[in-house]
Design an enzyme around this catalytic site. Structure first.
Site, PDB file in Angstrom:
ATOM      1  N   TRP A 111       0.814  -1.217   0.000  1.00 45.15           N
ATOM      2  CA  TRP A 111       0.000   0.000   0.000  1.00 45.15           C
ATOM      3  C   TRP A 111       0.847   1.267   0.000  1.00 45.15           C
ATOM      4  CZ3 TRP A 111      -0.599  -4.010   3.449  1.00 45.15           C
ATOM      5  CH2 TRP A 111       0.111  -3.911   4.651  1.00 45.15           C
ATOM      6  N   ARG A 112       2.136   1.153   0.205  1.00 40.73           N
ATOM      7  CA  ARG A 112       2.995   2.338   0.191  1.00 40.73           C
ATOM      8  C   ARG A 112       3.336   2.790  -1.217  1.00 40.73           C
ATOM      9  NH1 ARG A 112       7.064   1.049   5.166  1.00 40.73           N
ATOM     10  NH2 ARG A 112       5.649   1.744   6.788  1.00 40.73           N
ATOM     11  N   GLU A 159      -5.999   0.637   5.478  1.00 36.35           N
ATOM     12  CA  GLU A 159      -6.287   1.258   6.781  1.00 36.35           C
ATOM     13  C   GLU A 159      -7.305   0.426   7.566  1.00 36.35           C
ATOM     14  OE1 GLU A 159      -4.858   3.785   8.336  1.00 36.35           O
ATOM     15  OE2 GLU A 159      -3.500   4.137   6.677  1.00 36.35           O
ATOM     16  N   GLN A 163      -5.599  -2.836  14.417  1.00 33.25           N
ATOM     17  CA  GLN A 163      -5.288  -3.838  15.441  1.00 33.25           C
ATOM     18  C   GLN A 163      -4.938  -5.206  14.849  1.00 33.25           C
ATOM     19  OE1 GLN A 163      -8.638  -3.772  18.106  1.00 33.25           O
ATOM     20  NE2 GLN A 163      -8.165  -1.725  18.813  1.00 33.25           N
ATOM     21  N   THR A 164      -4.310  -5.214  13.683  1.00 35.48           N
ATOM     22  CA  THR A 164      -3.907  -6.461  13.033  1.00 35.48           C
ATOM     23  C   THR A 164      -2.455  -6.326  12.585  1.00 35.48           C
ATOM     24  OG1 THR A 164      -6.159  -6.717  12.199  1.00 35.48           O
ATOM     25  CG2 THR A 164      -4.475  -8.100  11.203  1.00 35.48           C
TER      26      THR A 164
END
Length: 97
Positions: A27-28, A40, A45-46
């Site tokens: 995703w970068r 996002e 929390q993963t």
């Protein structure tokens, strides 16, 4: 030579560190707002290592908002199945549940 403010020094140090240690995450390398939004949601929390496989599979199945909008609720839930926050998606898709 112009003196740098502490914030500028910090920014330079951070950029240097990232250049040496930053991870290459899928995703970068995109400016696609949909792909970034998916990352996002999944990163809540993963752990990153867990997200990568689901992220790639999700984008293969639903590459954009239009493909996601055309999918049935069952298709979306099936694609998310097994992801650590499956119940979160179920509550989002079906708020009455």
């Amino acid at each position: 030579m112009k003196a740098l403010f502490p914030a500028q020094l910090f920014r330079q140090a951070l950029h240097r560190w990232y250049g040496h240690h930053g991870r290459d995450l899928p995703w970068r390398g995109t400016r696609d707002s949909y792909a970034i939004l998916v990352s996002e949601f999944m990163l809540q929390q993963t752990q990153v290592a867990t997200v990568i496989q689901y992220y790639k599979a999700w984008l293969r199945r639903f590459p954009n908002f239009a493909s996601l909008a055309r999918a049935s609720e069952n298709e979306v839930l099936r694609a998310w199945q097994g992801f650590p926050h499956e119940q979160m998606l179920r509550r989002t898709v079906s708020p009455g549940v």
